[in-house]
Enzyme design. Structure first.
Site, mmCIF file in Angstrom:
data_model
loop_
_atom_site.group_PDB
_atom_site.id
_atom_site.type_symbol
_atom_site.label_atom_id
_atom_site.label_comp_id
_atom_site.label_asym_id
_atom_site.label_seq_id
_atom_site.Cartn_x
_atom_site.Cartn_y
_atom_site.Cartn_z
ATOM 1 N N GLY A 65 0.829 -1.492 0.051
ATOM 2 C CA GLY A 65 0.114 -0.024 0.057
ATOM 3 C C GLY A 65 0.972 1.034 -0.125
ATOM 4 N N SER A 66 2.107 1.580 0.274
ATOM 5 C CA SER A 66 2.862 2.372 0.966
ATOM 6 C C SER A 66 3.780 2.002 -0.352
ATOM 7 C CB SER A 66 3.993 1.805 1.481
ATOM 8 O OG SER A 66 3.504 2.251 2.794
ATOM 9 N N CYS A 96 1.453 1.442 12.359
ATOM 10 C CA CYS A 96 2.750 2.467 11.569
ATOM 11 C C CYS A 96 3.077 3.184 12.466
ATOM 12 C CB CYS A 96 2.015 2.703 10.824
ATOM 13 S SG CYS A 96 1.114 1.163 9.101
HETATM 14 C C1 PLP Z 1 -4.367 3.310 5.405
HETATM 15 C C2 PLP Z 1 -3.250 2.477 4.669
HETATM 16 N N1 PLP Z 1 -2.441 2.978 3.754
HETATM 17 C C3 PLP Z 1 -1.566 2.186 3.786
HETATM 18 C C4 PLP Z 1 -1.527 1.346 4.880
HETATM 19 C C5 PLP Z 1 0.186 0.943 3.771
HETATM 20 O O1 PLP Z 1 0.115 -0.446 4.156
HETATM 21 P P1 PLP Z 1 1.227 -0.974 3.507
HETATM 22 O O2 PLP Z 1 1.750 -2.087 4.250
HETATM 23 O O3 PLP Z 1 0.713 -2.189 2.644
HETATM 24 O O4 PLP Z 1 2.760 -0.557 3.131
HETATM 25 C C6 PLP Z 1 -1.856 1.121 5.634
HETATM 26 C C7 PLP Z 1 -1.073 0.099 6.352
HETATM 27 O O5 PLP Z 1 -0.829 0.352 7.971
HETATM 28 C C8 PLP Z 1 -2.926 1.745 6.545
HETATM 29 O O6 PLP Z 1 -3.229 1.733 7.145
#
Ligand code: PLP
Length: 372
Positions: free
Chosen positions: A66-67, A317
């Site tokens: 997601g990041s 996070c």
């Molecule tokens: C709203 C949101 N965006 C992005 C991310 C990041 O996702 P990833 O862990 O796959 O990088 C998260 C992870 O907690 C999230 O909750």
């Protein structure tokens, strides 16, 4: 109780992935049949995901997280020869907020719109902030800390009227909110596998046909030259299976989880010193966010851990940092209260008995650790 941080890989997902970790390990760019099996697995996965989201397979791009999807949008939709303006919100995930800081260094300007006391973005402020050089609006679909589901269709209409690109971070919404991209009109949408029963390290960026965006990783021709690197085939198969299962069981899972959430919230609110954060309606089905008056959340997290209960103090996070939650500050909580929050994120695998047990242990902990 921390499914918003990550989830367990489901048996179905693991079963679908295993052949691509064992015998079918070919590089999808190879023209021999072992490679072509991998190619077919990737393209079938893309078709499956596109069917559920009601988009074209060519609009689905696989990323590592997601990041990464969020970083790609913020960093590669801007025109390097112009000073661009981007509008986002104060309660976005750090993947968006820190990417915005990064593009600001190159002379771009960002505006973060405020939210109300339940975390809903201020649509009037959104309209007012739009300028001639506003290139992109990025507002999350659902908040990871307090569970607010934003009015994505209304935001999309505002963006459309002004001809501005619209991205939404749907990492928490995917599998928890019933939507498709025929009904809501977005240009780009981020998804992460590990929040919905697929492994960590796989994500998706939906990019609507015609949107101008530069490649994120330069290299080979994978992902039509937009995101190079030898494909993570097993995880691609895994995320496709997770999305297929999420859509197949969506209504049932949402109903079950939101009933369990409401039951748990009601019990928690009977405990002295617990304050509820976030919206009553339009809330992620599994999200419970509470402030523990006069109790350090880290102490509570450690206490619950002794009983094998996993909860998060603030968002995962941001854990490890002792900064007050930017989301709770944005909804108007004091600095002290913003430091004292606990997030429980249940899903359809949790039971009523587990929730009763957690409430009992939180109640015990509140008595033990008050003012300590
Ligand atoms: C709203 C949101 N965006 C992005 C991310 C990041 O996702 P990833 O862990 O796959 O990088 C998260 C992870 O907690 C999230 O909750």
């Amino acid at each position: 109780m921390d499914n918003a941080a990550t989830t367990k890989i489901t048996e179905n997902v693991l079963k679908a992935m295993l052949p691509y970790l064992r015998e079918n390990y070919g590089n999808a760019s190879a023209i021999y049949s072992l490679g072509q099996k991998s190619r077919a697995a990737i393209e079938n996965s893309r078709i499956k995901i596109a069917e559920n989201l009601k988009v074209k397979p060519s609009e689905i791009y696989f990323t590592s997280s997601g990041s990464e999807s969020d970083n790609w949008v913020i960093k590669e939709t801007l025109n390097p020869r112009e000073k661009n303006h981007i509008i986002s919100s104060k309660i976005e995930h750090p993947a968006i907020l820190n990417s915005l800081k990064s593009v600001e260094r190159f002379g771009n300007e960002t505006s973060l719109i405020s939210v109300d006391e339940e975390g809903f973005v201020n649509l009037d402020e959104l309209s007012e902030k739009i300028k001639d050089n506003t290139k992109l609006i990025s507002i999350m679909f659902a908040n990871n800390e307090i569970g607010t589901i934003e009015p994505i269709s209304e935001i999309s209409k505002i963006a459309r009227e002004k001809n501005i690109l619209f991205h939404t971070d749907a990492v928490q919404a995917m599998g928890n909110v019933k939507f498709n991209l025929k009904d809501i009109d977005v240009d780009m949408l981020s998804i992460s596998g590990h929040k919905l029963g697929a492994p960590k390290g796989i994500g998706i960026l939906y990019i609507k046909e015609g949107v101008e965006i530069s490649p994120f990783i330069n290299g080979g021709e994978q992902e039509r030259g937009m995101r190079a690197s030898t494909e993570n085939i097993a995880s691609i198969v895994g995320i496709a299976k997770a999305i297929e299962d999420a859509y197949a069981n969506m209504d049932e899972n949402i109903n079950y989880t939101s009933d369990l959430r409401d039951y748990t919230i009601e019990k928690l609110l009977n405990i002295d010193g617990i304050i509820f954060n976030g919206p009553i309606d339009n809330r992620l089905p599994g999200n419970i966010n509470i402030t523990l008056k006069d109790t350090k959340p880290q102490t509570m997290v450690q206490y619950l851990d002794m009983y094998d209960i996993c909860v998060s103090s603030g968002s995962a996070c941001a854990a490890g940092s002792i900064n007050p939650s930017h989301v709770l500050r944005a909804i108007g909580r004091s600095e002290e209260d913003s430091l004292s929050t606990l997030r429980l994120s249940i899903n359809h695998n949790n039971t009523k008995e587990e929730c009763d047990y957690v409430v009992e242990k939180i109640s015990e902990g509140m008595k033990k650790f008050k003012n300590r």
